[in-house]
Design a protein around this motif. Structure first.
Motif, mmCIF file in Angstrom:
data_model
loop_
_atom_site.group_PDB
_atom_site.id
_atom_site.type_symbol
_atom_site.label_atom_id
_atom_site.label_comp_id
_atom_site.label_asym_id
_atom_site.label_seq_id
_atom_site.Cartn_x
_atom_site.Cartn_y
_atom_site.Cartn_z
ATOM 1 N N SER A 122 34.160 32.017 28.965
ATOM 2 C CA SER A 122 34.619 30.641 29.138
ATOM 3 C C SER A 122 35.952 30.614 29.888
ATOM 4 O O SER A 122 36.596 31.649 30.085
ATOM 5 C CB SER A 122 34.776 29.961 27.779
ATOM 6 O OG SER A 122 35.887 30.524 27.073
ATOM 7 N N ASP A 123 36.367 29.427 30.314
ATOM 8 C CA ASP A 123 37.662 29.290 30.997
ATOM 9 C C ASP A 123 38.806 29.731 30.096
ATOM 10 O O ASP A 123 39.773 30.352 30.552
ATOM 11 C CB ASP A 123 37.869 27.833 31.437
ATOM 12 C CG ASP A 123 36.927 27.428 32.559
ATOM 13 O OD1 ASP A 123 36.394 28.335 33.225
ATOM 14 O OD2 ASP A 123 36.719 26.212 32.756
ATOM 15 N N ASP A 124 38.691 29.425 28.800
ATOM 16 C CA ASP A 124 39.729 29.793 27.835
ATOM 17 C C ASP A 124 39.819 31.311 27.678
ATOM 18 O O ASP A 124 40.906 31.877 27.541
ATOM 19 C CB ASP A 124 39.434 29.136 26.488
ATOM 20 C CG ASP A 124 40.653 29.102 25.583
ATOM 21 O OD1 ASP A 124 41.784 28.962 26.099
ATOM 22 O OD2 ASP A 124 40.476 29.220 24.355
ATOM 23 N N GLY A 125 38.680 31.982 27.722
ATOM 24 C CA GLY A 125 38.662 33.432 27.553
ATOM 25 C C GLY A 125 39.027 34.202 28.802
ATOM 26 O O GLY A 125 39.326 35.395 28.727
ATOM 27 N N ASP A 126 39.009 33.534 29.959
ATOM 28 C CA ASP A 126 39.262 34.203 31.230
ATOM 29 C C ASP A 126 40.694 34.018 31.725
ATOM 30 O O ASP A 126 41.062 34.541 32.762
ATOM 31 C CB ASP A 126 38.285 33.670 32.286
ATOM 32 C CG ASP A 126 38.289 34.516 33.548
ATOM 33 O OD1 ASP A 126 38.283 35.750 33.427
ATOM 34 O OD2 ASP A 126 38.333 33.935 34.653
ATOM 35 N N LYS A 127 41.516 33.307 30.972
ATOM 36 C CA LYS A 127 42.869 33.000 31.422
ATOM 37 C C LYS A 127 43.864 34.077 31.010
ATOM 38 O O LYS A 127 43.565 34.943 30.171
ATOM 39 C CB LYS A 127 43.312 31.632 30.873
ATOM 40 C CG LYS A 127 43.405 31.598 29.359
ATOM 41 C CD LYS A 127 43.681 30.197 28.823
ATOM 42 C CE LYS A 127 45.137 29.817 28.982
ATOM 43 N NZ LYS A 127 45.446 28.560 28.259
ATOM 44 N N ASP A 128 45.047 34.041 31.606
ATOM 45 C CA ASP A 128 46.137 34.945 31.234
ATOM 46 C C ASP A 128 46.913 34.372 30.053
ATOM 47 O O ASP A 128 47.154 33.157 29.986
ATOM 48 C CB ASP A 128 47.096 35.134 32.407
ATOM 49 C CG ASP A 128 46.471 35.908 33.552
ATOM 50 O OD1 ASP A 128 45.508 36.661 33.304
ATOM 51 O OD2 ASP A 128 46.929 35.754 34.694
ATOM 52 N N TYR A 129 47.316 35.249 29.150
ATOM 53 C CA TYR A 129 48.116 34.860 27.988
ATOM 54 C C TYR A 129 49.439 35.614 28.018
ATOM 55 O O TYR A 129 49.482 36.805 28.324
ATOM 56 C CB TYR A 129 47.360 35.166 26.685
ATOM 57 C CG TYR A 129 46.193 34.246 26.448
ATOM 58 C CD1 TYR A 129 46.326 33.086 25.703
ATOM 59 C CD2 TYR A 129 44.939 34.532 26.994
ATOM 60 C CE1 TYR A 129 45.258 32.234 25.485
ATOM 61 C CE2 TYR A 129 43.861 33.685 26.792
ATOM 62 C CZ TYR A 129 44.027 32.542 26.037
ATOM 63 O OH TYR A 129 42.959 31.694 25.837
ATOM 64 N N THR A 130 50.503 34.921 27.704
ATOM 65 C CA THR A 130 51.824 35.539 27.697
ATOM 66 C C THR A 130 52.070 36.259 26.370
ATOM 67 O O THR A 130 51.497 35.904 25.335
ATOM 68 C CB THR A 130 52.930 34.490 27.904
ATOM 69 O OG1 THR A 130 52.893 33.546 26.815
ATOM 70 C CG2 THR A 130 52.741 33.755 29.220
ATOM 71 N N PHE A 131 52.930 37.260 26.409
ATOM 72 C CA PHE A 131 53.349 37.934 25.181
ATOM 73 C C PHE A 131 54.751 38.495 25.372
ATOM 74 O O PHE A 131 55.204 38.727 26.494
ATOM 75 C CB PHE A 131 52.381 39.066 24.803
ATOM 76 C CG PHE A 131 52.473 40.272 25.691
ATOM 77 C CD1 PHE A 131 53.315 41.338 25.375
ATOM 78 C CD2 PHE A 131 51.724 40.350 26.864
ATOM 79 C CE1 PHE A 131 53.410 42.448 26.210
ATOM 80 C CE2 PHE A 131 51.812 41.462 27.698
ATOM 81 C CZ PHE A 131 52.655 42.505 27.376
ATOM 82 N N TYR A 161 58.443 46.226 14.706
ATOM 83 C CA TYR A 161 58.174 45.429 15.897
ATOM 84 C C TYR A 161 57.950 43.962 15.544
ATOM 85 O O TYR A 161 57.475 43.635 14.460
ATOM 86 C CB TYR A 161 56.989 45.992 16.691
ATOM 87 C CG TYR A 161 55.698 46.195 15.912
ATOM 88 C CD1 TYR A 161 54.701 45.223 15.905
ATOM 89 C CD2 TYR A 161 55.459 47.382 15.223
ATOM 90 C CE1 TYR A 161 53.508 45.412 15.228
ATOM 91 C CE2 TYR A 161 54.278 47.585 14.537
ATOM 92 C CZ TYR A 161 53.298 46.597 14.543
ATOM 93 O OH TYR A 161 52.121 46.795 13.865
ATOM 94 N N GLN A 162 58.343 43.126 16.488
ATOM 95 C CA GLN A 162 58.185 41.683 16.367
ATOM 96 C C GLN A 162 57.606 41.176 17.678
ATOM 97 O O GLN A 162 57.909 41.706 18.745
ATOM 98 C CB GLN A 162 59.521 40.992 16.098
ATOM 99 C CG GLN A 162 60.294 41.536 14.893
ATOM 100 C CD GLN A 162 61.119 42.769 15.222
ATOM 101 O OE1 GLN A 162 61.759 42.822 16.271
ATOM 102 N NE2 GLN A 162 61.099 43.759 14.347
ATOM 103 N N GLY A 163 56.759 40.152 17.606
ATOM 104 C CA GLY A 163 56.125 39.663 18.815
ATOM 105 C C GLY A 163 55.895 38.172 18.796
ATOM 106 O O GLY A 163 55.970 37.514 17.754
ATOM 107 N N GLY A 164 55.619 37.624 19.974
ATOM 108 C CA GLY A 164 55.335 36.209 20.104
ATOM 109 C C GLY A 164 54.653 35.919 21.425
ATOM 110 O O GLY A 164 54.274 36.827 22.162
ATOM 111 N N GLY A 165 54.491 34.641 21.732
ATOM 112 C CA GLY A 165 53.821 34.235 22.960
ATOM 113 C C GLY A 165 52.427 33.705 22.697
ATOM 114 O O GLY A 165 51.931 33.697 21.561
#
Length: 261
Positions: A122-131, A161-165
């Motif tokens: 899907s479009d949602d699954g094919d997009k770039d995600y920030t981290f 470790y700590q993460g976000g995005g």
């Protein structure tokens, strides 16, 4: 004879076979061993050494555990201390690193479920995600010279470790929809260990040294351990560079400088 339970079991197995209903594992990008090589001891045996190493590192188009197209960069700083006299092979070090970038979700660990693969398409699954991630590490270990041209060492400690995005938020939502299984949280820690060896070139390392290092961050299950393999060159001037591959990024390049105090 009660045939209800065997029929239910057979139906469950058939459903699994037809749908490939296996939720892929997801983890924080900060769970892999820190992308910094141990600085081989520069000072002569028996002398105290305090060193500070600063590094910049990055990756382009890497793959990791069920992630792909990892594009990221960051930096790290490590301070180390070797005592004087007969115990100079012993050392302690403290490191902090931070990095950020983008990635895409993928499937490379298990035969992923049909519903997850449909989401990936899907479009949602094919997009770039920030981290983004911040890592802190404390180590204690020892390094020994074998003759005048070889060294080896090992260390153990803890990595936090700590993460976000967007990536962290999305993997939480996907888990709530039973599409993935998260093996850790945004804020977590793991025991860690590393071992390294290599040659020194020239008299007393006057032409530098090469180090091959293997590192692990341990998890509850062996299959969830994260590993890293790296090879680095250390110049007598303090400049150093290396390449690494780990569970979250298939290729990382690093460049840095070590200062003695």
């Amino acid at each position: 004879m009660n045939t209800k339970k065997p029929l239910l079991l057979a139906a469950s197995i058939a459903a699994l076979a037809l749908t490939g209903c296996i939720a892929p594992s997801m983890q924080s990008m900060g769970s892999a061993p820190m992308t910094t090589a141990h600085q081989p001891k520069i000072s002569p045996a028996g002398e105290k050494q305090i060193d500070l190493s600063v590094d910049a590192f990055g990756t382009i188009g890497s793959t990791g555990l069920n992630v792909e197209q990892v594009n990221a960069g960051g930096g790290a700083a490590t301070i180390g201390f070797h005592p004087a006299s007969a115990i100079s092979p012993l050392f302690v070090s403290a490191s902090v690193a931070g990095y950020a970038g983008t990635l895409q979700f993928g499937c490379n660990d298990t035969p992923c479920s049909r519903t997850y693969n449909e989401w990936l398409a899907s479009d949602d699954g094919d997009k770039d995600y920030t981290f983004w991630n911040i890592q802190e590490r404390i180590l204690a270990g020892a390094e020994f010279n074998i003759g005048s041209h070889l060294f080896l060492g090992a260390a153990g400690g803890f990595q936090f470790y700590q993460g976000g995005g967007d990536f962290e938020s999305k993997r939480d939502r996907l888990e709530s929809q039973h599409l993935v299984k998260n093996v850790d949280g945004k804020f977590d820690w793991r025991p860690t260990a590393s071992a390294w060896f290599g040659p020194r070139f020239g008299e007393n390392g006057s032409a530098g040294a090469i180090s091959v290092e293997y590192a692990i961050t341990f998890a509850e299950k062996v299959k969830e351990w994260d590993t890293q393999l790296g090879i680095s060159y250390f110049h007598p001037s303090g400049f150093h560079g290396g390449v690494f591959t780990n569970s979250n990024a298939s290729f990382v390049a690093s460049l840095g400088k070590t200062f003695l105090f």
